[in-house]
Design a protein around this motif. Sequence first.
Motif, PDB file in Angstrom:
ATOM      1  N   VAL A   1      72.872  33.665  25.366  1.00  0.00           N
ATOM      2  CA  VAL A   1      74.140  33.952  25.605  1.00  0.00           C
ATOM      3  C   VAL A   1      75.255  33.067  25.251  1.00  0.00           C
ATOM      4  CG1 VAL A   1      74.056  32.653  27.749  1.00  0.00           C
ATOM      5  CG2 VAL A   1      74.919  34.638  27.803  1.00  0.00           C
ATOM      6  N   PHE A   2      75.040  31.704  25.221  1.00  0.00           N
ATOM      7  CA  PHE A   2      75.884  30.902  24.209  1.00  0.00           C
ATOM      8  C   PHE A   2      76.425  31.309  23.595  1.00  0.00           C
ATOM      9  CE2 PHE A   2      72.651  27.207  26.188  1.00  0.00           C
ATOM     10  CZ  PHE A   2      73.538  27.380  27.418  1.00  0.00           C
ATOM     11  N   ILE A   3      75.113  32.839  22.109  1.00  0.00           N
ATOM     12  CA  ILE A   3      76.385  32.574  20.793  1.00  0.00           C
ATOM     13  C   ILE A   3      77.305  34.037  21.417  1.00  0.00           C
ATOM     14  CG2 ILE A   3      75.868  34.162  18.328  1.00  0.00           C
ATOM     15  CD1 ILE A   3      73.507  31.921  18.716  1.00  0.00           C
ATOM     16  N   ILE A   4      77.089  34.540  22.379  1.00  0.00           N
ATOM     17  CA  ILE A   4      77.419  36.309  22.725  1.00  0.00           C
ATOM     18  C   ILE A   4      79.440  35.078  23.632  1.00  0.00           C
ATOM     19  CG2 ILE A   4      78.364  37.378  23.967  1.00  0.00           C
ATOM     20  CD1 ILE A   4      74.716  37.968  23.789  1.00  0.00           C
ATOM     21  N   ILE A   5      79.369  34.180  24.733  1.00  0.00           N
ATOM     22  CA  ILE A   5      79.785  33.574  25.185  1.00  0.00           C
ATOM     23  C   ILE A   5      81.350  32.933  23.629  1.00  0.00           C
ATOM     24  CG2 ILE A   5      80.636  31.385  26.027  1.00  0.00           C
ATOM     25  CD1 ILE A   5      77.664  31.969  28.021  1.00  0.00           C
ATOM     26  N   GLY A   6      80.550  32.466  23.141  1.00  0.00           N
ATOM     27  CA  GLY A   6      81.611  31.614  21.845  1.00  0.00           C
ATOM     28  C   GLY A   6      82.171  32.689  21.164  1.00  0.00           C
ATOM     29  N   ILE A   7      81.880  34.029  20.949  1.00  0.00           N
ATOM     30  CA  ILE A   7      82.468  34.964  20.686  1.00  0.00           C
ATOM     31  C   ILE A   7      83.322  35.319  21.390  1.00  0.00           C
ATOM     32  CG2 ILE A   7      82.129  37.340  18.973  1.00  0.00           C
ATOM     33  CD1 ILE A   7      79.260  36.489  18.211  1.00  0.00           C
ATOM     34  N   VAL A   8      83.213  35.687  22.194  1.00  0.00           N
ATOM     35  CA  VAL A   8      84.068  36.213  23.357  1.00  0.00           C
ATOM     36  C   VAL A   8      85.149  35.557  23.324  1.00  0.00           C
ATOM     37  CG1 VAL A   8      84.078  37.364  25.663  1.00  0.00           C
ATOM     38  CG2 VAL A   8      82.115  37.814  24.650  1.00  0.00           C
ATOM     39  N   LEU A   9      84.589  34.699  24.449  1.00  0.00           N
ATOM     40  CA  LEU A   9      85.767  33.699  24.371  1.00  0.00           C
ATOM     41  C   LEU A   9      86.848  33.506  23.313  1.00  0.00           C
ATOM     42  CD1 LEU A   9      84.364  30.240  25.923  1.00  0.00           C
ATOM     43  CD2 LEU A   9      86.004  32.282  26.825  1.00  0.00           C
ATOM     44  N   ASN A  10      86.113  33.582  21.501  1.00  0.00           N
ATOM     45  CA  ASN A  10      87.624  33.661  20.214  1.00  0.00           C
ATOM     46  C   ASN A  10      88.218  34.859  20.223  1.00  0.00           C
ATOM     47  OD1 ASN A  10      87.627  32.728  17.938  1.00  0.00           O
ATOM     48  ND2 ASN A  10      87.267  34.568  17.264  1.00  0.00           N
ATOM     49  N   HIS A  11      87.479  36.324  20.783  1.00  0.00           N
ATOM     50  CA  HIS A  11      88.455  36.773  21.166  1.00  0.00           C
ATOM     51  C   HIS A  11      89.731  37.017  22.485  1.00  0.00           C
ATOM     52  CE1 HIS A  11      85.563  39.791  18.282  1.00  0.00           C
ATOM     53  NE2 HIS A  11      86.319  40.484  18.659  1.00  0.00           N
ATOM     54  N   LEU A  12      88.759  36.416  23.684  1.00  0.00           N
ATOM     55  CA  LEU A  12      90.078  36.143  24.517  1.00  0.00           C
ATOM     56  C   LEU A  12      91.402  35.519  23.711  1.00  0.00           C
ATOM     57  CD1 LEU A  12      87.422  36.200  27.405  1.00  0.00           C
ATOM     58  CD2 LEU A  12      89.221  37.913  27.021  1.00  0.00           C
TER      59      LEU A  12
END
Length: 162
Positions: free
Chosen positions: A83-94
């Motif tokens: 989930v840490f990898i996914i959170i990084g990608i989502v935060l970048n998109h936001l």
Amino acid sequence: MLLIIIAFFLGIISISYHQEVFTLFIFVGLLTMLIINKEKRFVISLLLSFLTGFVIFMVSNDFVGTMNIPEELKVILNRFFLVFIIIGIVLNHLFFNKKVSWYNEKPDWKNPIILPFHKVNTFWFWLIGMVVNVIIYLYFIIQKDIEYIHVFDKLKLSHHSN
């Protein structure tokens, strides 16, 4: 762009092999490219956010690996830490006000997939991929089944001889 992709893959490799100094050089290089290359800023920051999430994932797994807990719990935590990898990608998109797509919509089977040398409908592309995978993995599946049958026959023979 090729340099960015090479740096990204070298980052994954250096993080995986715990090469902290080389990983730091990769991060500094990507951060420099992020500042200099304005047109590729989103892609570079996306790759950096993935690598950052991957570092957190690896550090978390290393920490859990040192703990005296059951192996099953270590595996569960390992999968959860993705989930840490996914959170990084989502935060970048936001941060860049981009839409996060989870690719959970039904495919348009009539929509063509355009390749450099021809185009093919999504359904036929999927079907060809499935057939190729079955052909490739069928050998390994049959080989494992034959090994299993031989082991099972040996167990039956040893059981009958006793």
